[in-house]
Design a protein around this motif. Sequence first.
Motif, PDB file in Angstrom:
ATOM      1  N   ARG A 173       0.828  -1.204   0.000  1.00  0.00           N
ATOM      2  CA  ARG A 173       0.000   0.000   0.000  1.00  0.00           C
ATOM      3  C   ARG A 173       0.864   1.257   0.000  1.00  0.00           C
ATOM      4  NH1 ARG A 173      -1.946  -3.570   3.741  1.00  0.00           N
ATOM      5  NH2 ARG A 173      -4.075  -4.372   3.410  1.00  0.00           N
ATOM      6  N   ASP A 174       0.317   2.289  -0.603  1.00  0.00           N
ATOM      7  CA  ASP A 174       0.907   3.632  -0.510  1.00  0.00           C
ATOM      8  C   ASP A 174      -0.243   4.614  -0.612  1.00  0.00           C
ATOM      9  OD1 ASP A 174       3.043   5.506  -0.295  1.00  0.00           O
ATOM     10  OD2 ASP A 174       2.829   5.930  -2.434  1.00  0.00           O
ATOM     11  N   ASP A 175      -0.581   5.262   0.503  1.00  0.00           N
ATOM     12  CA  ASP A 175      -1.767   6.110   0.538  1.00  0.00           C
ATOM     13  C   ASP A 175      -1.589   7.394  -0.268  1.00  0.00           C
ATOM     14  OD1 ASP A 175      -3.132   4.295   2.125  1.00  0.00           O
ATOM     15  OD2 ASP A 175      -2.375   5.158   3.989  1.00  0.00           O
ATOM     16  N   SER A 187       1.625   9.524  -2.637  1.00  0.00           N
ATOM     17  CA  SER A 187       2.999   9.776  -3.073  1.00  0.00           C
ATOM     18  C   SER A 187       2.964  10.827  -4.166  1.00  0.00           C
ATOM     19  CB  SER A 187       3.665   8.493  -3.579  1.00  0.00           C
ATOM     20  OG  SER A 187       3.008   8.016  -4.737  1.00  0.00           O
ATOM     21  N   GLU A 217      10.434   7.603  -5.463  1.00  0.00           N
ATOM     22  CA  GLU A 217       9.383   7.550  -4.445  1.00  0.00           C
ATOM     23  C   GLU A 217       9.275   6.141  -3.860  1.00  0.00           C
ATOM     24  OE1 GLU A 217       7.406  10.153  -3.257  1.00  0.00           O
ATOM     25  OE2 GLU A 217       9.008  11.224  -4.314  1.00  0.00           O
ATOM     26  N   THR A 218       8.958   6.073  -2.568  1.00  0.00           N
ATOM     27  CA  THR A 218       8.855   4.786  -1.882  1.00  0.00           C
ATOM     28  C   THR A 218       7.429   4.565  -1.381  1.00  0.00           C
ATOM     29  OG1 THR A 218       9.526   5.795   0.224  1.00  0.00           O
ATOM     30  CG2 THR A 218      11.273   4.886  -1.179  1.00  0.00           C
ATOM     31  N   ASP A 219       7.095   3.298  -1.090  1.00  0.00           N
ATOM     32  CA  ASP A 219       5.768   2.980  -0.577  1.00  0.00           C
ATOM     33  C   ASP A 219       5.746   3.115   0.943  1.00  0.00           C
ATOM     34  OD1 ASP A 219       6.918   0.622   0.521  1.00  0.00           O
ATOM     35  OD2 ASP A 219       6.422  -0.532  -1.259  1.00  0.00           O
ATOM     36  N   ASP A 220       4.643   2.719   1.563  1.00  0.00           N
ATOM     37  CA  ASP A 220       4.495   2.888   3.003  1.00  0.00           C
ATOM     38  C   ASP A 220       5.464   2.027   3.803  1.00  0.00           C
ATOM     39  OD1 ASP A 220       2.502   4.658   2.477  1.00  0.00           O
ATOM     40  OD2 ASP A 220       0.838   3.321   3.015  1.00  0.00           O
ATOM     41  N   GLN A 279       9.054   2.474  -5.130  1.00  0.00           N
ATOM     42  CA  GLN A 279       7.892   2.178  -5.961  1.00  0.00           C
ATOM     43  C   GLN A 279       8.313   1.742  -7.362  1.00  0.00           C
ATOM     44  OE1 GLN A 279       4.859   2.043  -4.954  1.00  0.00           O
ATOM     45  NE2 GLN A 279       4.220   3.801  -3.743  1.00  0.00           N
ATOM     46  N   ASN A 302       4.408   4.055 -10.658  1.00  0.00           N
ATOM     47  CA  ASN A 302       3.926   4.863  -9.540  1.00  0.00           C
ATOM     48  C   ASN A 302       4.907   5.970  -9.190  1.00  0.00           C
ATOM     49  OD1 ASN A 302       1.823   5.322  -7.640  1.00  0.00           O
ATOM     50  ND2 ASN A 302       3.133   4.535  -6.017  1.00  0.00           N
TER      51      ASN A 302
END
Length: 379
Positions: free
Chosen positions: A141-143, A145, A182-185, A190, A194
């Motif tokens: 998940r990534d809410d 970014s 960019e990175t995920d939660d 990513q 994304n």
Amino acid sequence: MFLRDKAEVFPVRASAAGFAVCGLLASMAALPSSAHAHGETVRGGGAGGINTVGAIVTPGILSGGLRLEVRQFDAFSEEMLLGYALEGEDVHQHAQELSGTLTASYALDASWCLNAALQVNAFRDFREATLDGPGVARVVRDDLSGGIGDLLLLTRVRPWHDDSHHVAILAGLKLPTGSTRETDDEGARQGAHNQPGSGSIDFQLGLAYSLVVDWFEIDADVVGHVRTEGAMSYQAGNMLQADVALSATVWQLTLVAELNFLVAERDVERDEVLRNSGITTLYASPGVVARLTSEHVLFASFSYPIYQDLPGIQNNELFRANLGYAFSAEVSRSHDGERRPTHDPFHPQDDHPPDRHPDHGHAHDGPPHDEHGRHLDVR
């Protein structure tokens, strides 16, 4: 997004015909969008259309603006994503994509203008199911970014026009200025789908046409997008866009009706063609342009996909919505600092149209004009 010159025959016409994207295809935005999950690159807006690229060029005008876009998708449930992963499918999604596009444009003369568009992109509610082992899947998940997107540079050359018809050649270059880290939660990087930027250098080439008859205008374009390999060995599929816009102006408002068509090949990642990628979509896009003053406008557009063909397993797009502001300023001046009618090498007889002839008053006493003497707005 792309940037436009807007011409007006005052007080009846505030033509969307004047909205000329000097270079873009700022609208190659509106519709402008960045590296999307479905592989779409920056698109530009056009003369009469908010998303369509027109062929009108108005010399001596410096333009700028801001365009905001939201794309909403029909998201899969997490249970569905887990099921796809267990079946060996690579499926990912966003519930929403947001972009803000800054544009700048300048027409060097009556046949050539330049445009630049830079985006900031954000993605909400990213979800992707991955396998941790045989028969064991989990949802990544990534809410939220986002970051700086890619820079699009475009030139438009108008080799021919008369009083009503305009034809232009469009050529664009997208540079990899966007973030790809960019990175995920969970802190993992990513995937390329994304990231705010693509990491690739892409090319655009096409044609645009505009027909202007008093308060009515037709604009159309056909543009090819050639993509190269970018970050993480990911290459978005080549794309073709075709748009047509009808616009009518009464007093301060221009009403716009558009059809916007996109078809893109499947993406490639590490030399593997991704079967759950590619897109064929036709949008119906009503819009409106409101003239605040002779140099400032607001515009809005809503795009509904009336036809979608998404290869493999992909979530449908529900709609797009755009809202923007643009301004223009006349910067073409003579050596003494006074604004002068700009020479048109294709139509020397238009150098002094009736309302700008030295014997009929001073054009520089009022707002900017286009080559036909019409008051000018730019989006």
